[in-house]
Design an enzyme around this catalytic site. Sequence first.
Site, short mmCIF file in Angstrom:
data_model
loop_
_atom_site.label_atom_id
_atom_site.label_comp_id
_atom_site.label_asym_id
_atom_site.label_seq_id
_atom_site.Cartn_x
_atom_site.Cartn_y
_atom_site.Cartn_z
N GLU A 268 49.51 -63.31 107.32
CA GLU A 268 49.13 -61.97 106.85
C GLU A 268 49.99 -61.45 105.71
O GLU A 268 50.38 -60.28 105.73
CB GLU A 268 49.17 -61.01 108.04
CG GLU A 268 50.58 -60.80 108.67
CD GLU A 268 50.97 -61.81 109.73
OE1 GLU A 268 50.44 -62.93 109.75
OE2 GLU A 268 51.84 -61.46 110.57
N GLU A 293 43.88 -61.67 110.41
CA GLU A 293 44.90 -61.40 109.39
C GLU A 293 44.73 -59.99 108.83
O GLU A 293 45.70 -59.30 108.54
CB GLU A 293 44.85 -62.45 108.27
CG GLU A 293 44.99 -63.91 108.73
CD GLU A 293 46.12 -64.17 109.72
OE1 GLU A 293 47.12 -63.43 109.72
OE2 GLU A 293 45.98 -65.11 110.53
N HIS A 296 46.37 -57.45 110.99
CA HIS A 296 47.82 -57.38 110.79
C HIS A 296 48.21 -56.32 109.73
O HIS A 296 49.37 -55.92 109.68
CB HIS A 296 48.38 -58.73 110.34
CG HIS A 296 48.73 -59.66 111.45
ND1 HIS A 296 49.60 -59.33 112.46
CD2 HIS A 296 48.35 -60.94 111.70
CE1 HIS A 296 49.74 -60.37 113.29
NE2 HIS A 296 48.99 -61.36 112.85
N ASP A 384 60.65 -70.54 115.95
CA ASP A 384 59.55 -71.49 115.73
C ASP A 384 59.28 -72.33 116.98
O ASP A 384 58.15 -72.73 117.24
CB ASP A 384 59.88 -72.45 114.57
CG ASP A 384 59.47 -71.88 113.21
OD1 ASP A 384 58.49 -71.11 113.16
OD2 ASP A 384 60.13 -72.21 112.21
#
Length: 628
Positions: A268, A293, A296, A384
């Site tokens: 996004e 997106e 967002h 991550d």
Amino acid sequence: MKLTRKIRLDPSTNSNYAEFNVKHATLDIKVHFDSKKIAGKVIYKLSAKRPNTTEIILDSSYLEIVKIWINDLPTDNYKLGARKYSALGNALSIALPTTYNDDFTLTIQFATTSQCTALQFLDREATDGKTAPYLFSQCQPIHARSMFPCFDTPAVKSSYTMLADSSYFTLMSGRLQEAKKDGKWHFEQPVPIPSYLVAIASGDIESEPIGPRSRIYSEKPGLQNCKWEFEQDTENFIKIAEKLIFEYEWLKFDALVLPSSFPYGGMENPNITFVTPTLISKDRSQVKVMAHELAHSWSGNLVTNSSWEHFWLNEGWTVYLERRILGRVAAANAKEDGRSNYEEVGEQTRHFASIIGWNALVESCKASNFTSLIWDLSNGADPDAAFSRIPYEKGFNFIFYLETILGGTKEFDPFIPHYFKQFQYKSLDSFEFIDALYDFFKKDSKKKEILDSVDWDTWLYEEGLPPVLPQFDTTLADECYKLANKWIEQSSRGNYDFSEVDIATFDSSQHVLFLETLEGKLAKSDNTVDLVGQLQRAYPFYSQSSNGEVKSRWSSLTIKFGNFSSSDESIELFANWLGTVGRMKFVRPGYRLLRDYVSEEFAISTFRRFEKSYHPICWAMVKSDLKL
Ligand code: BES
Ligand code: ZN
């Protein structure tokens, strides 16, 4: 019920961000395609929150620091700390020569290195058009620090000026200014944003309009297909979102379709959403990623999680809004088709998407070590590595649960604009969200009682599936369940009567649900090899599908429950596909599938064959999945 507030600073930054206010940031960089680096300056206008602040500490990772100035005076009084936690990089500590009561500027000249985790440079030959090299970034969650020194925490937001000197067309996450500045591409982002939303792409990129405030960008080959994929829905999504929340703040909503090594479905980046080319399926079946997106733009970009431990706030809310948007689109279409129960159809559509999401949640909970809503990322945990569908789907279920107990959408909806207004331009944690909910509903004593009955601590801190199981409307799912059941029944009798007509009316998400449901049932039955053979004969459509969502489910089912070896053509084709998609959602499970159901050796040799083409983040994740 009990709500324990574990309030703390962002553990995923080495910076002393809590000591400063950042007023504005200027990123002034040059793209060096020959040496695969970006180099330049970042200038912060900032002020200390308390007098007597003697030091400023920024995040950096694999950066070369060339020179530093404070208020235009050079200083040598800085050092790069040791890389204590690998994922978090090195602290860059700069001594302040005096104390500053007012704003001061900090200028850092830097260059990235070949170990940069945020950037991928593609040689000309690796692009679609083969006319120019290509560069793109991916900073979320904590890779901005490998692109420029920064307070790399979502708790810090500022406006940005972005300047890029590049021989090729360049996009950054701000408003493109018409005139170049000193020969550089110039962007302004007046809305305060965190470092993870800084983005750049540069290459032989062209564009087409897809709506009154939207353009689609991509390399020239395929641009028309990209336009077709999104032009029908984009403005419609924005209008619906504006009705649900409030006006779109960022003026333009543009998107860039990246080369195939882009590691996510979408990202996004403000004013320029990045998306994977796997969305271009020529049937508009994956526009939901664009709805996500876009959502967002409110949840995440205006209202931001204050650390990655509260990542569910970004993604859970976004999935919630995405499904509300898609529900309203479905309702509008049903109305146009003259169906009197169009509102019901909208809800059925939203619930259908939620069922697919629930299945993903169940699967992810089996595979992840981070299954609580609020994560513990202390001691240098890599966000991550914590990433999965869990914050999306457990987060969605939390908000959907609150919506349900508070009386459904009619009662819940007024809270939506209220919440996003209250926290726009700010960052918040899970507790501030719950406080806002109480503040809004407490005037109604019944609603306050309802909130008091929520088992907050279990929702926020317990591992695994949510404490309350949702009840979704299965109207649209029933067809998929029925067909899957029929396969299991007939396979137990060893007599198959199926043909492509069975699935002819399915849309791509029904294919997904059918295949997932069947796979779930196969785990409990015999004769699976036989059944897989029959399935391949009855539905050749699936082996030919180029839709990543369908292809990944189909491969999973057939490879797990069929009888294949690495020399079979279908395995070879699947392995080759893993070399052409860079989207981690497909790549990572793909290698795990090869590892567990073909052979570890084959999984590794396939990875070795393609590793150079993967984005550094994807490369690192697959490497760790394969324990290399
Ligand atoms: N912000 C995420 C992508 C992301 C998350 C990148 C965390 C790096 C770290 C983006 O909005 C997203 O959720 N993408 C999904 C799309 C989907 C849920 C529709 C994806 O990539 O699959
Ligand atoms: Zn998202």
